[in-house]
Design an enzyme around this catalytic site. Structure first.
Site, PDB file in Angstrom:
ATOM      1  N   ASP A   1      -9.507  11.919 -65.359  1.00  0.00           N
ATOM      2  CA  ASP A   1      -8.075  12.111 -65.498  1.00  0.00           C
ATOM      3  C   ASP A   1      -7.855  13.216 -66.539  1.00  0.00           C
ATOM      4  O   ASP A   1      -8.777  13.580 -67.285  1.00  0.00           O
ATOM      5  CB  ASP A   1      -7.443  10.792 -65.942  1.00  0.00           C
ATOM      6  CG  ASP A   1      -5.944  10.904 -66.173  1.00  0.00           C
ATOM      7  OD1 ASP A   1      -5.280  11.573 -65.364  1.00  0.00           O
ATOM      8  OD2 ASP A   1      -5.452  10.342 -67.154  1.00  0.00           O
ATOM      9  N   LYS A   2      -6.655  13.754 -66.591  1.00  0.00           N
ATOM     10  CA  LYS A   2      -6.350  14.802 -67.576  1.00  0.00           C
ATOM     11  C   LYS A   2      -5.602  14.251 -68.779  1.00  0.00           C
ATOM     12  O   LYS A   2      -6.092  14.233 -69.896  1.00  0.00           O
ATOM     13  CB  LYS A   2      -5.536  15.938 -66.934  1.00  0.00           C
ATOM     14  CG  LYS A   2      -5.180  17.054 -67.904  1.00  0.00           C
ATOM     15  CD  LYS A   2      -4.182  18.016 -67.319  1.00  0.00           C
ATOM     16  CE  LYS A   2      -2.792  17.426 -67.228  1.00  0.00           C
ATOM     17  NZ  LYS A   2      -2.138  17.208 -68.534  1.00  0.00           N
TER      18      LYS A   2
ATOM     19  N   GLU B   1       9.049  21.079 -74.105  1.00  0.00           N
ATOM     20  CA  GLU B   1      10.398  21.394 -74.584  1.00  0.00           C
ATOM     21  C   GLU B   1      10.670  20.687 -75.903  1.00  0.00           C
ATOM     22  O   GLU B   1      11.260  21.255 -76.819  1.00  0.00           O
ATOM     23  CB  GLU B   1      11.433  20.978 -73.539  1.00  0.00           C
ATOM     24  CG  GLU B   1      11.595  21.967 -72.403  1.00  0.00           C
ATOM     25  CD  GLU B   1      13.009  21.969 -71.857  1.00  0.00           C
ATOM     26  OE1 GLU B   1      13.590  20.884 -71.718  1.00  0.00           O
ATOM     27  OE2 GLU B   1      13.531  23.060 -71.591  1.00  0.00           O
TER      28      GLU B   1
ATOM     29  N   PHE C   1      15.407  25.433 -64.610  1.00  0.00           N
ATOM     30  CA  PHE C   1      14.007  25.688 -64.291  1.00  0.00           C
ATOM     31  C   PHE C   1      13.647  25.102 -62.924  1.00  0.00           C
ATOM     32  O   PHE C   1      14.132  24.059 -62.522  1.00  0.00           O
ATOM     33  CB  PHE C   1      13.110  25.058 -65.362  1.00  0.00           C
ATOM     34  CG  PHE C   1      11.661  25.021 -64.970  1.00  0.00           C
ATOM     35  CD1 PHE C   1      10.854  26.130 -65.160  1.00  0.00           C
ATOM     36  CD2 PHE C   1      11.104  23.886 -64.400  1.00  0.00           C
ATOM     37  CE1 PHE C   1       9.520  26.109 -64.789  1.00  0.00           C
ATOM     38  CE2 PHE C   1       9.768  23.858 -64.033  1.00  0.00           C
ATOM     39  CZ  PHE C   1       8.978  24.967 -64.225  1.00  0.00           C
TER      40      PHE C   1
ATOM     41  N   ARG D   1      -1.179  16.646 -58.760  1.00  0.00           N
ATOM     42  CA  ARG D   1      -0.084  15.946 -58.078  1.00  0.00           C
ATOM     43  C   ARG D   1      -0.631  14.849 -57.170  1.00  0.00           C
ATOM     44  O   ARG D   1      -0.172  14.653 -56.054  1.00  0.00           O
ATOM     45  CB  ARG D   1       0.756  16.936 -57.265  1.00  0.00           C
ATOM     46  CG  ARG D   1       1.608  17.869 -58.110  1.00  0.00           C
ATOM     47  CD  ARG D   1       2.676  17.111 -58.845  1.00  0.00           C
ATOM     48  NE  ARG D   1       3.569  17.988 -59.595  1.00  0.00           N
ATOM     49  CZ  ARG D   1       4.293  17.585 -60.626  1.00  0.00           C
ATOM     50  NH1 ARG D   1       4.210  16.339 -61.034  1.00  0.00           N
ATOM     51  NH2 ARG D   1       5.095  18.405 -61.245  1.00  0.00           N
TER      52      ARG D   1
ATOM     53  N   LYS E   1      -6.664   9.412 -55.748  1.00  0.00           N
ATOM     54  CA  LYS E   1      -7.791   9.532 -56.681  1.00  0.00           C
ATOM     55  C   LYS E   1      -8.966   8.687 -56.183  1.00  0.00           C
ATOM     56  O   LYS E   1     -10.115   9.134 -56.179  1.00  0.00           O
ATOM     57  CB  LYS E   1      -7.381   9.073 -58.080  1.00  0.00           C
ATOM     58  CG  LYS E   1      -6.391   9.989 -58.775  1.00  0.00           C
ATOM     59  CD  LYS E   1      -6.134   9.516 -60.198  1.00  0.00           C
ATOM     60  CE  LYS E   1      -5.202  10.452 -60.964  1.00  0.00           C
ATOM     61  NZ  LYS E   1      -5.053  10.093 -62.377  1.00  0.00           N
TER      62      LYS E   1
ATOM     63  N   ASN F   1      -2.657   4.401 -63.736  1.00  0.00           N
ATOM     64  CA  ASN F   1      -2.805   5.219 -62.532  1.00  0.00           C
ATOM     65  C   ASN F   1      -4.261   5.619 -62.277  1.00  0.00           C
ATOM     66  O   ASN F   1      -4.568   6.196 -61.233  1.00  0.00           O
ATOM     67  CB  ASN F   1      -1.927   6.479 -62.621  1.00  0.00           C
ATOM     68  CG  ASN F   1      -2.297   7.354 -63.809  1.00  0.00           C
ATOM     69  OD1 ASN F   1      -2.607   6.858 -64.889  1.00  0.00           O
ATOM     70  ND2 ASN F   1      -2.285   8.652 -63.619  1.00  0.00           N
ATOM     71  N   ASP F   2      -5.158   5.315 -63.213  1.00  0.00           N
ATOM     72  CA  ASP F   2      -6.581   5.628 -63.039  1.00  0.00           C
ATOM     73  C   ASP F   2      -7.395   4.421 -62.609  1.00  0.00           C
ATOM     74  O   ASP F   2      -8.596   4.542 -62.337  1.00  0.00           O
ATOM     75  CB  ASP F   2      -7.167   6.176 -64.352  1.00  0.00           C
ATOM     76  CG  ASP F   2      -6.422   7.396 -64.855  1.00  0.00           C
ATOM     77  OD1 ASP F   2      -6.152   8.284 -64.033  1.00  0.00           O
ATOM     78  OD2 ASP F   2      -6.094   7.450 -66.057  1.00  0.00           O
TER      79      ASP F   2
END
Length: 1161
Positions: free
Chosen positions: A397-398, A500, A541, A793, A799, A822-823
């Site tokens: 994962d990142k 931001e 954006f 995404r 995964k 989510n992993d």
């Protein structure tokens, strides 16, 4: 028609939907929806014993010993007592069962912790506190700020205007930026009125439970009207409420039906490659055993027919033996029991002990202890240790795994001047550890957590530098951040992206404080002075525009446009007069990019009032357009975003965890492939991939797959593969020929070598097509040729699918590492799952096999603990099989001299103690303490890891070597003693060649041979090694003299038969001659093979060992760390983490708190 009747009618016609009614538990219960309990454990009190035994008896050896146990209860064939098998089998099953129970109890504790969380539930017109597990479909619950969402809810109302609710979805998709949800107007009017909420009886029809995180559709029927429901109305379990005091939701999906649990995957019983190999080898041994037993049974039948039949006067047949054929059949089963030690049950006890010991090494490793969180490394399972030394693919994962999930304002370039570095009096850069933080105490509204080290920037702000002021004014105005000030002077920013938030916080600390906003104004505190700007427009954006702008009217009545965005875009919009400044700024941006920082360019433009009015009219027309609205707005935006004046650039650090780049470089040297699987957006993931050296500017090419249909994606993958290995597209390619034959599943695709270094980037949308049956092999072949692969995404299920794809077609060991819920699915899918206890909860850690706090500990886990565990296990297995072949096959040679009568060579007590006592300590000592090289060399030379990836140290070929070696040793161990004592006499003239003397000589020689053999295998000698190995010989002789003592033989003559044999044989020279001769004959081939193997059959690591020996004699200086400078071919590492901005929401007025409307009610 009632809801219940409607469902019956729809089911009749095959319509599959979920039906529920708010506040109607009785009706919803009839549909059989599950409650909100989650279950990640495998067992309960009732099914533990049968299910665990079923799993354990999947090991062929355990099943083999169970059959053997039944055979030993048959007196006609049993040559050994039944308890010699029962006790070891029960011990093995008990040790494994207790270990599995402890692991599952931890899962139960985790489940109970989650299921017993409290939530406010609407019952009988009032809010009552209840447990999560008691929540049911159709209930209405109340959630508060910073509270996790209990189940998948339909948002009804909230404390915010227009019932907006802000959520963080890091546990679902890895993104830390805020997302906004909004209730439909008919329910938002109920606000927090418990009477109205209790009376709400809306009926919902929606999708059946599924794993698609971004898909939801349904209808709400209320007061005779139908309202459309979509994903923007749904709060998913796993999200956290942010910047919202309270909200109410109607429970749609619970427990296992929630999208989080639908994506979590199933818990599977993980077994190592060596476990699978041992099953195959046990089958081979079993067949070999049957063949030997059949051969010996035939020999016995022939012997009985030719000799035994005529010898019955001296050796009469038993009553149940009617012929030589019956005798042969019974002998077959007798030998089956005698030779069962070919696979001793102690093998599995020893394997479990070794794995347990090596697991404790991980738990005790102080170098994997993370002091800031007081968290040690944890081996949560003890069955996968040796597989840590075989990992070929790492799926990471990142967010929170490679990064710290923290964004910080690091550097900036303003009007050509670089800020963010500190210098000493001699003009040299000062390292971070020696720099003093800037004191912001003069600014009462400063964020105390903000850190900056360049005092020259603060001095420029204080002296009123025009460009510096304009730069930070731009940062404080050009954003979509929400501000909250519950306590005077304490500002809390809620940003849609952490980038931001970091920029606005930096401007705040440097004197340009964004204080509040409405749909029409922005209130600022500039250097202590409050100023109000009129917000005229937000040019929001998007992923296409890669920039955002705001147009404001200053208190001085000037119309200003401020813009920030990716440098590749902003450079095209600059006024020609900015060329020289742009060149300088781009050099600074190159420096920022080389450090892995996320960059933005900042620019402005002053607008003429009349020009803005005419543009505003065009903007209104485009905004109100019903057709092509997005394209029209984009064209209008481009019309005004031109001739910009460059202010400078920002550099934000998406902080990597400590030593991540170094760890990845080291793992790469170990030929491990690392893929990033993330739910984050492509630009962010790619930037991090470059920062941590998964992708490199020096690569021969980086391919991006972004097709929207199967055919386009197939063409993109084939084009990439054609560049990496052109011959792989030819019909003559061996793999293509193999695939055209349509082999049966499962089949393995071998590794393919590309003609250079390449990378691959693919998003979740394209991946959905690529994972389909006709494209998955194309994807796999292309991806596996690449040095780095980035999948972005992605949903949690995708995964897991990517991990399973590699597992299905590649004969490799996979490892997945992550820190969020989510992993979980990929952690469960991989051979080895590693959880990081990070920012995103404990779900990943609780579902993992190993857990620690920092990514760089993975290097030590694999290269030190994993490699040692694999080497030790391989040495153990090869030695264990050898010593038992040598021990057991002596019976085979003896059969030719005892009429194939299934008589044992050894004393019964020696057979009992051989594996349990005599040879247990040396093999455990080697398997727990041996090291071919120490931990320093293991990490200094990662190439040593490669043999494990190819399973070179123990495989079917190595097993056959053990078998041949064992056959040879058994031959020597039988015939050398036989030849030594044949027709020989003692010193006193008595005969020495009796059975008991022969048995003692053989077993003593055997103990010496296997002990010297293990001494040759050990490479790391300690006092413990010496004690275990030579001490075991001492233990053998002590027990030998005890068991053969006069006292025991007199007291228990039916059990101890070898009266005085040890005393009489040990003082004979023939015995010691035999021992020396046997040891020499058994060891010479081993020593010769060890000497010749590196010369004639070298492995790649043999050269590495040579380099290590050279380095030990001639020590090298420690490697100098050099920062890699990326070349000028820059990537667009712009600092926006979200797909779409909040602009439309802000200018629509929905973020204002309409107090007047509330007071009138």
């Amino acid at each position: 028609m009632s809801l219940y009747e409607s469902q019956i009618e729809d089911r009749r016609y095959g319509v599959e939907e979920r039906f529920l009614q708010a506040n109607n538990r009785k009706l919803n219960t009839d549909f059989g929806y599950p409650n909100n309990t989650i279950k990640t454990s495998k067992y309960n009190a009732f099914n533990f014993l049968p299910l665990n035994l079923f799993e354990q008896f999947q090991r062929l050896a355990n099943a083999y010993f169970l059959i053997l146990l039944f055979l030993q209860f048959i007196p006609q064939i049993s040559s050994l007592a039944w308890y010699t098998t029962v006790i070891p089998l029960v011990v093995v099953l008990s040790i494994t069962g207790v270990k599995d129970a402890i692991d599952d109890v931890k899962r139960h504790q985790s489940d109970n912790q989650v299921n017993n969380r409290s939530v406010l539930k609407l019952m009988n017109g009032r809010l009552e506190e209840d447990k999560w597990m008691n929540v049911q479909v159709g209930d209405i619950i109340k959630l508060k700020n910073d509270q996790p969402v209990t189940a998948d809810l339909l948002l009804l109302s909230s404390s915010e205007p227009f019932s907006l609710t802000y959520i963080e979805t890091a546990d679902l998709d890895g993104e830390t930026n805020l997302k906004v949800k909004q209730a439909i107007s008919i329910t938002s009017e109920m606000e927090d009125n418990l009477k109205l909420l209790s009376a709400f009886d809306g009926e919902v029809r929606c999708d059946l439970p599924n794993n698609k995180l971004d898909k939801f559709s349904g209808t709400l029927t209320y007061k005779g009207k139908r309202y459309f429901l979509d994903h923007d109305k749904l709060l998913l379990r796993g999200c956290i409420i942010r910047n919202t005091d309270w909200c109410y939701g109607l429970v749609i999906y619970t427990g296992p039906d929630t999208k989080l649990m639908q994506n979590s995957g199933k818990s599977t019983f993980k077994r190592t490659q060596i476990d699978h190999l041992m099953n195959v080898l046990v089958l081979w041994i079993f067949l070999f055993l049957v063949a030997m037993c059949a051969f010996l049974a035939i020999g016995q039948g022939i012997w009985e027919n030719q000799k035994g039949y005529h010898f019955q006067v001296f050796l009469p047949w038993e009553d149940y033996v009617s012929s030589s054929v019956v005798s042969a059949i019974l002998t077959f089963w007798s030998y089956f029991i005698v030779l069962n030690t070919m696979v001793p049950i102690s093998l599995y006890v020893s394997v479990e002990i070794i794995r347990l010991g090596n697991s404790y090494y991980i738990n005790w490793d102080r170098k994997m202890f993370y002091a800031p969180k007081n968290t040690p490394a944890q081996a949560r399972t003890t069955t996968l240790n040796e597989e840590l030394g075989q990992v070929k693919y790492v799926f990471s994962d990142k967010t929170g795994t490679l990064t710290q999930n923290i964004m910080t304002f690091n550097k900036c370039s303003i009007s050509g001047k670089l800020y963010g570095y500190s210098y000493d009096k001699n003009g040299r850069k000062v390292s971070a550890s020696k720099r003093d933080k800037v004191d912001f105490s003069y600014n009462k509204l400063a964020d105390p957590k903000f850190s900056f080290y360049d005092k020259t920037l603060v001095e420029a702000v204080k002296r009123g530098d025009h460009w510096v002021h304009l730069f930070f004014l731009s940062l404080s105005l050009c954003h979509t951040v929400m501000s909250e000030e519950k306590v005077e002077g304490e500002l809390v920013y809620q940003a849609q992206s952490p980038d931001e938030g970091a920029l606005v916080t930096a401007a705040r600390n440097l004197g340009f404080v964004f204080r509040s906003r409405t749909s029409e104004t922005i209130t600022m505190v500039e250097m202590g002075e409050t100023r109000v700007y009129q917000l005229l427009a937000i040019l929001d954006f998007s992923n296409v525009r890669k920039r955002m702008s705001v147009i404001v009217l200053t208190p001085e009545n000037r119309v200003m446009l401020f813009c920030k965005g990716a440098d590749t875009v902003i450079c095209e919009l600059l006024h020609p007069s900015c060329t020289s400044l742009s060149d300088v700024t781009m050099e600074h941006l190159d420096d920022f990019a080389s450090e892995g920082l996320r960059t933005l360019m900042v620019a402005y433009r002053e607008l003429d009032h009349e020009y803005f009015k005419s543009w505003s009219k065009k903007h209104s027309e485009a905004y109100l357009s019903l057709e092509n609205r997005e394209n029209k707005l984009s064209l209008v935006y481009e019309e005004i975003e031109k001739d910009l004046m460059l202010l400078g650039a920002t550099a934000i650090e998406d902080k990597l965890q400590d030593k991540v780049p170094e760890t990845i470089i080291t793992l790469r040297k170990a030929t491990t492939k690392i893929w990033i699987l993330t739910g984050d957006k492509q630009e962010t993931a790619v930037n991090i991939a470059y920062s941590c050296n998964i992708l490199e500017d020096e690569m021969d090419g980086v391919f991006t797959v972004k097709g929207k249909d199967s055919e386009t994606i197939r063409q993109e993958l084939r084009t990439a593969r054609g560049k990496m290995k052109p011959e792989s597209l030819l019909e003559s390619d061996p793999i293509n020929i193999y695939l055209t034959e349509k082999p049966k599943m499962p089949f393995r695709i071998p590794e393919e070598e590309p003609n250079g270094n390449y990378g691959l980037i693919i998003n979740g949308y394209s991946l959905a097509y690529a994972l389909e049956g006709n494209l998955e092999v194309e994807l796999l072949r292309t991806a596996c040729m690449c040095k780095g692969v980035i999948c972005c995404r992605m949903t949690p299920l995708q995964k897991a699918q990517v991990v399973q794809l590699v597992k299905r077609y590649k004969k490799v060991v996979t490892l997945a590492i992550g820190d969020g819920a989510n992993d979980v699915s990929m952690i469960k899918a991989a051979h080895i799952g590693v959880g990081i206890s990070g920012q995103e909860g404990m779900q990943a850690m609780l579902n993992s096999d190993f857990a620690f706090s920092q990514f760089h500990y993975l290097q030590r886990l694999l290269l030190v603990h994993g490699r040692w565990s694999y080497n030790r296990m391989c040495k153990f297995l090869s030695y264990f099989f050898y010593k038992n072949f040598a021990f057991t096959l002596v019976h085979f040679w003896y059969a030719f001299f005892n009429g194939f009568s299934a008589q044992t060579v050894y004393d019964t007590w020696f057979i009992t103690c051989y594996n349990l006592i005599y040879t247990s300590l040396p093999v455990l000592g080697m398997s727990l303490f041996d090291q071919d090289v120490n931990e320093t060399w293991s990490q200094r030379f990662p190439e040593l890891y490669e043999p494990g990836q190819h399973n070179l140290y123990f495989n079917k070929k190595e097993f056959m070597k053990c078998l041949v070696h064992g056959i040879y040793s058994s031959f020597v161990l039988f015939f050398v003693p036989m030849g030594t004592i044949y027709d020989s006499e003692r010193n006193d003239g008595r005969d020495l060649s009796d059975f008991q003397s022969f048995s003692l000589i053989v077993q003593t020689t055997l103990i010496w041979v296997v002990t010297v053999q293990i001494a040759l295998k050990i490479t790391y000698w300690t006092m413990i090694s010496h004690f275990f190995i030579w001490g075991s010989l001492g233990v053998y002789f002590c027990i030998l003299f005890f068991l053969y003592s006069d006292g025991l033989c007199v007291l228990f003559p039916s059990i101890f038969h070898f009266l005085g044999v040890a005393r009489n044989v040990m003082n004979q020279p023939q015995m010691w001659l035999c021992l020396i001769l046997s040891v020499v004959l058994c060891m010479v081939p081993v020593i010769g093979y060890q000497f010749l193997k590196p010369l004639f059959w070298p492995l790649s690591v043999d050269k590495v060992f040579g380099r290590i020996r050279h380095c030990m004699k001639h020590p090298l200086s420690p490697p100098v760390r050099v920062r890699m400078k990326h070349p000028s071919s820059r990537r667009s590492a712009y600092a926006f983490s979200h797909k779409q901005g909040f602009g439309a929401l802000i200018v629509s007025g929905k973020t204002e708190k309409f107090k007047i409307a509330k007071k009138s009610k």
